[in-house]
Design an enzyme around this catalytic site. Structure first.
Site, PDB file in Angstrom:
ATOM      1  N   HIS A 186      48.363  21.940  40.836  1.00 14.76           N
ATOM      2  CA  HIS A 186      47.415  21.009  41.951  1.00 14.76           C
ATOM      3  C   HIS A 186      47.413  19.455  41.651  1.00 14.76           C
ATOM      4  O   HIS A 186      48.304  19.112  40.767  1.00 14.76           O
ATOM      5  CB  HIS A 186      45.850  21.226  41.340  1.00 14.76           C
ATOM      6  CG  HIS A 186      45.460  22.675  41.663  1.00 14.76           C
ATOM      7  ND1 HIS A 186      45.125  23.882  40.866  1.00 14.76           N
ATOM      8  CD2 HIS A 186      45.061  23.246  43.033  1.00 14.76           C
ATOM      9  CE1 HIS A 186      44.776  24.976  41.602  1.00 14.76           C
ATOM     10  NE2 HIS A 186      44.742  24.388  42.858  1.00 14.76           N
ATOM     11  N   LYS A 188      39.288  34.930  48.555  1.00 19.20           N
ATOM     12  CA  LYS A 188      38.253  34.436  47.752  1.00 19.20           C
ATOM     13  C   LYS A 188      36.925  34.886  48.696  1.00 19.20           C
ATOM     14  O   LYS A 188      35.921  35.004  48.166  1.00 19.20           O
ATOM     15  CB  LYS A 188      38.196  33.103  47.641  1.00 19.20           C
ATOM     16  CG  LYS A 188      39.306  32.665  46.759  1.00 19.20           C
ATOM     17  CD  LYS A 188      39.121  33.228  45.238  1.00 19.20           C
ATOM     18  CE  LYS A 188      40.049  32.671  44.246  1.00 19.20           C
ATOM     19  NZ  LYS A 188      39.803  33.524  43.068  1.00 19.20           N
ATOM     20  N   TYR A 228      44.781  32.664  50.665  1.00 20.74           N
ATOM     21  CA  TYR A 228      43.833  32.448  49.524  1.00 20.74           C
ATOM     22  C   TYR A 228      42.425  32.532  49.772  1.00 20.74           C
ATOM     23  O   TYR A 228      41.627  33.130  48.957  1.00 20.74           O
ATOM     24  CB  TYR A 228      44.180  31.254  48.787  1.00 20.74           C
ATOM     25  CG  TYR A 228      43.625  30.670  47.164  1.00 20.74           C
ATOM     26  CD1 TYR A 228      43.984  31.740  46.254  1.00 20.74           C
ATOM     27  CD2 TYR A 228      42.848  29.520  47.217  1.00 20.74           C
ATOM     28  CE1 TYR A 228      43.523  31.384  44.973  1.00 20.74           C
ATOM     29  CE2 TYR A 228      42.283  29.624  45.761  1.00 20.74           C
ATOM     30  CZ  TYR A 228      42.713  30.153  44.838  1.00 20.74           C
ATOM     31  OH  TYR A 228      42.102  30.109  43.832  1.00 20.74           O
ATOM     32  N   SER A 257      36.878  29.399  45.123  1.00 17.98           N
ATOM     33  CA  SER A 257      37.099  27.818  45.173  1.00 17.98           C
ATOM     34  C   SER A 257      36.712  27.230  46.456  1.00 17.98           C
ATOM     35  O   SER A 257      36.212  27.905  47.443  1.00 17.98           O
ATOM     36  CB  SER A 257      38.690  27.826  45.234  1.00 17.98           C
ATOM     37  OG  SER A 257      39.092  26.990  46.224  1.00 17.98           O
ATOM     38  N   SER A 258      36.713  26.052  46.536  1.00 11.04           N
ATOM     39  CA  SER A 258      36.044  25.233  47.646  1.00 11.04           C
ATOM     40  C   SER A 258      36.866  25.449  49.029  1.00 11.04           C
ATOM     41  O   SER A 258      36.227  24.867  50.063  1.00 11.04           O
ATOM     42  CB  SER A 258      35.816  23.823  47.499  1.00 11.04           C
ATOM     43  OG  SER A 258      36.986  23.421  47.138  1.00 11.04           O
ATOM     44  N   CYS A 259      37.995  25.887  48.945  1.00 12.81           N
ATOM     45  CA  CYS A 259      38.716  26.283  49.817  1.00 12.81           C
ATOM     46  C   CYS A 259      38.408  27.472  50.850  1.00 12.81           C
ATOM     47  O   CYS A 259      38.866  27.559  52.236  1.00 12.81           O
ATOM     48  CB  CYS A 259      40.253  26.475  49.613  1.00 12.81           C
ATOM     49  SG  CYS A 259      40.627  27.871  48.870  1.00 12.81           S
TER      50      CYS A 259
HETATM   51  N1  LIG Z   1      42.484  25.052  39.132  1.00 15.93           N
HETATM   52  C1  LIG Z   1      41.397  24.766  40.091  1.00 15.93           C
HETATM   53  O1  LIG Z   1      41.287  23.437  40.503  1.00 15.93           O
HETATM   54  C2  LIG Z   1      40.292  25.535  40.760  1.00 15.93           C
HETATM   55  C3  LIG Z   1      39.670  24.917  41.510  1.00 15.93           C
HETATM   56  C4  LIG Z   1      38.656  25.847  42.153  1.00 15.93           C
HETATM   57  C5  LIG Z   1      38.336  27.315  41.667  1.00 15.93           C
HETATM   58  N2  LIG Z   1      39.282  27.599  40.875  1.00 15.93           N
HETATM   59  C6  LIG Z   1      39.201  29.077  40.548  1.00 15.93           C
HETATM   60  O2  LIG Z   1      39.130  29.300  39.464  1.00 15.93           O
HETATM   61  C7  LIG Z   1      39.845  30.753  38.714  1.00 15.93           C
HETATM   62  C8  LIG Z   1      40.879  30.434  37.812  1.00 15.93           C
HETATM   63  O3  LIG Z   1      41.662  29.528  38.177  1.00 15.93           O
HETATM   64  P1  LIG Z   1      42.581  28.663  37.062  1.00 15.93           P
HETATM   65  O4  LIG Z   1      42.768  27.357  37.432  1.00 15.93           O
HETATM   66  O5  LIG Z   1      42.166  28.905  35.749  1.00 15.93           O
HETATM   67  O6  LIG Z   1      44.047  29.819  37.052  1.00 15.93           O
HETATM   68  P2  LIG Z   1      45.256  29.586  36.257  1.00 15.93           P
HETATM   69  O7  LIG Z   1      45.222  28.521  35.290  1.00 15.93           O
HETATM   70  O8  LIG Z   1      46.503  29.956  36.910  1.00 15.93           O
HETATM   71  O9  LIG Z   1      44.639  30.991  35.485  1.00 15.93           O
HETATM   72  C9  LIG Z   1      44.656  32.192  36.000  1.00 15.93           C
HETATM   73  C10 LIG Z   1      44.746  33.206  34.939  1.00 15.93           C
HETATM   74  O10 LIG Z   1      44.680  34.501  35.457  1.00 15.93           O
HETATM   75  C11 LIG Z   1      45.943  35.341  34.902  1.00 15.93           C
HETATM   76  N3  LIG Z   1      46.325  36.444  35.993  1.00 15.93           N
HETATM   77  C12 LIG Z   1      46.937  36.019  37.145  1.00 15.93           C
HETATM   78  N4  LIG Z   1      47.238  37.014  37.798  1.00 15.93           N
HETATM   79  C13 LIG Z   1      46.943  38.178  36.963  1.00 15.93           C
HETATM   80  C14 LIG Z   1      47.394  39.469  37.157  1.00 15.93           C
HETATM   81  N5  LIG Z   1      47.889  40.066  38.000  1.00 15.93           N
HETATM   82  N6  LIG Z   1      47.006  40.327  35.983  1.00 15.93           N
HETATM   83  C15 LIG Z   1      46.356  39.668  34.781  1.00 15.93           C
HETATM   84  N7  LIG Z   1      46.138  38.340  34.580  1.00 15.93           N
HETATM   85  C16 LIG Z   1      46.490  37.414  35.695  1.00 15.93           C
HETATM   86  C17 LIG Z   1      46.855  34.332  34.532  1.00 15.93           C
HETATM   87  O11 LIG Z   1      47.551  35.063  33.648  1.00 15.93           O
HETATM   88  P3  LIG Z   1      49.487  34.563  33.493  1.00 15.93           P
HETATM   89  O12 LIG Z   1      49.503  33.040  33.762  1.00 15.93           O
HETATM   90  O13 LIG Z   1      49.908  35.050  32.284  1.00 15.93           O
HETATM   91  O14 LIG Z   1      49.954  35.145  34.830  1.00 15.93           O
HETATM   92  C18 LIG Z   1      46.122  33.090  33.895  1.00 15.93           C
HETATM   93  O15 LIG Z   1      45.940  33.487  32.721  1.00 15.93           O
HETATM   94  C19 LIG Z   1      40.341  30.973  40.163  1.00 15.93           C
HETATM   95  O16 LIG Z   1      39.701  32.113  40.619  1.00 15.93           O
HETATM   96  C20 LIG Z   1      40.205  29.769  41.105  1.00 15.93           C
HETATM   97  O17 LIG Z   1      40.246  30.254  42.523  1.00 15.93           O
HETATM   98  C21 LIG Z   1      40.279  26.960  40.278  1.00 15.93           C
END
Ligand SMILES: NC(=O)c1ccc[n+]([C@@H]2O[C@H](COP(=O)([O-])OP(=O)(O)OC[C@H]3O[C@@H](n4cnc5c(N)ncnc54)[C@H](OP(=O)(O)O)[C@@H]3O)[C@@H](O)[C@H]2O)c1
Length: 314
Positions: free
Chosen positions: A180, A141, A137, A108-110
């Site tokens: 978010h 990353k 976090y 992530s950009s953080c």
């Molecule tokens: N959202 C943003 O704005 C954003 C921005 C930049 C980068 N990202 C990056 O994109 C990636 C995904 O983010 P997202 O926003 O899609 O997050 P999310 O919607 O919370 O999805 C994360 C997924 O990971 C699963 N998970 C978490 N802990 C786990 C564990 N211990 N074992 C197995 N599965 C697990 C969760 O399942 P459960 O829900 O069942 O726990 C969920 O399906 C991250 O690396 C994040 O840094 C996100």
């Protein structure tokens, strides 16, 4: 990555993982492997190794992570650091052991310093202090980026890392406290509209500037990277943004327009602002040939339609 390859999408029910699965299916990738959190705990090292031994995926999208907004990051730093380090270390190491040909780690950009020069270029990593509210976090990353780079150097793997800007889209976490900024504001404004409330609180001063990318655009970029680029083209990691930014106040106005909330926006300065400005320089990705296609208003309309679908089923 080719059609027919066995592809594991870790975190396939999340905002990013679900968009990646949609994008892969649209492009005809039919050999996808997924496991819910309940089926496979990614913090469980033996279980992750067993899974990789059995499935031997050729490609891996690592979109599973412990993710949250400012408040959640600030309140649970131990969990954010521990869980993310465990998940990513287990998956990256098991992928190498199982002979996975290509992996994409999502960060992530953080990861960038709080006062990084704007727009932030890949070479600004580790050039200053991190934003304290999401330091744990960010450290996890950064460790993931360095782990991919170290495996590439020592073991000759082809593991990529992509750092997207703030994302929003279908399947987001719409919790008003832990989500978010976009989904949290969408929920608060929707509820305020339903209750005919006169005003909605927006966290912070409204002045920080943010860049936003629609999740399907990010998914498109990840598939582009996996299909066409190698670690040698990408470097240690690559930014994925859309190049435009707006203030949180302007963003709140856009969301209000999409939701149809006509009341006042009250800025709550007792809540943290986070990083003052966060704009990625995505010119490296543009030079490789990828650009986003979804304008903010259209993306917000699609996200709100998804929110309404969820609200109806809740
Ligand atoms: N959202 C943003 O704005 C954003 C921005 C930049 C980068 N990202 C990056 O994109 C990636 C995904 O983010 P997202 O926003 O899609 O997050 P999310 O919607 O919370 O999805 C994360 C997924 O990971 C699963 N998970 C978490 N802990 C786990 C564990 N211990 N074992 C197995 N599965 C697990 C969760 O399942 P459960 O829900 O069942 O726990 C969920 O399906 C991250 O690396 C994040 O840094 C996100």
């Amino acid at each position: 990555m080719r059609q027919g390859d066995k592809i594991y999408v870790a975190g396939h029910r999340g905002l990013v993982g679900s968009a990646i699965v949609r994008r892969l299916r649209e492009s005809g990738y039919g050999n996808l492997v997924v496991r819910t959190h309940a089926q496979l705990e990614l913090m469980d090292t033996p279980a992750v190794r067993r899974f990789f031994d059995e499935e031997r995926p050729e490609a891996v999208f690592l979109a599973a992570a412990r993710v949250g907004g400012i408040a959640a990051n600030d309140a649970y730093p131990a969990e954010f650091l521990h869980q993310n380090l465990m998940i990513q270390s287990n998956v990256i190491d098991a992928a190498w052991r199982a002979g996975t040909k290509k992996l994409l780690f999502l960060g992530s950009s953080c990861i960038y310093p709080k006062h990084a020069r704007q727009p932030m270029k890949e070479e600004h990593l580790l050039s200053g202090q991190l934003e304290p509210t999401n330091e744990a976090y960010a450290i996890a990353k950064i460790a993931g980026i360095k782990m991919c780079a170290a495996y590439n150097r020592q073991y000759g793997t082809n593991f990529l890392a992509a750092m997207p800007t703030n994302l929003y889209g279908p399947g987001d976490n719409y919790d008003a406290e832990t989500g978010h900024v976009v989904p949290a504001l969408m929920r608060r404004m929707h509820e305020a509209k339903e209750k005919r409330a006169a005003a909605v609180k927006v966290w912070g001063s409204g002045k920080p500037r943010r860049e936003l990318l629609y999740s399907d655009d990010l998914a498109d970029a990840t598939v582009f990277l996996m299909e066409r680029c190698d670690a040698a083209d990408v470097g240690e990691f690559i930014n994925v943004g859309n190049g435009a930014e707006l203030t949180v106040a302007e963003l709140a106005g856009e969301i209000a327009a999409v939701v149809g909330f006509e009341g006042l926006l009250e800025f709550d300065a007792s809540r943290p602002d986070g990083t003052p400005r966060k704009l990625l320089d995505s010119s490296r990705l543009a030079a490789l040939g990828w650009r986003p296609t979804t304008p903010l208003r259209l993306g917000l309309e699609r996200a709100y339609a998804d929110f309404l679908k969820g609200a109806r089923h809740a």
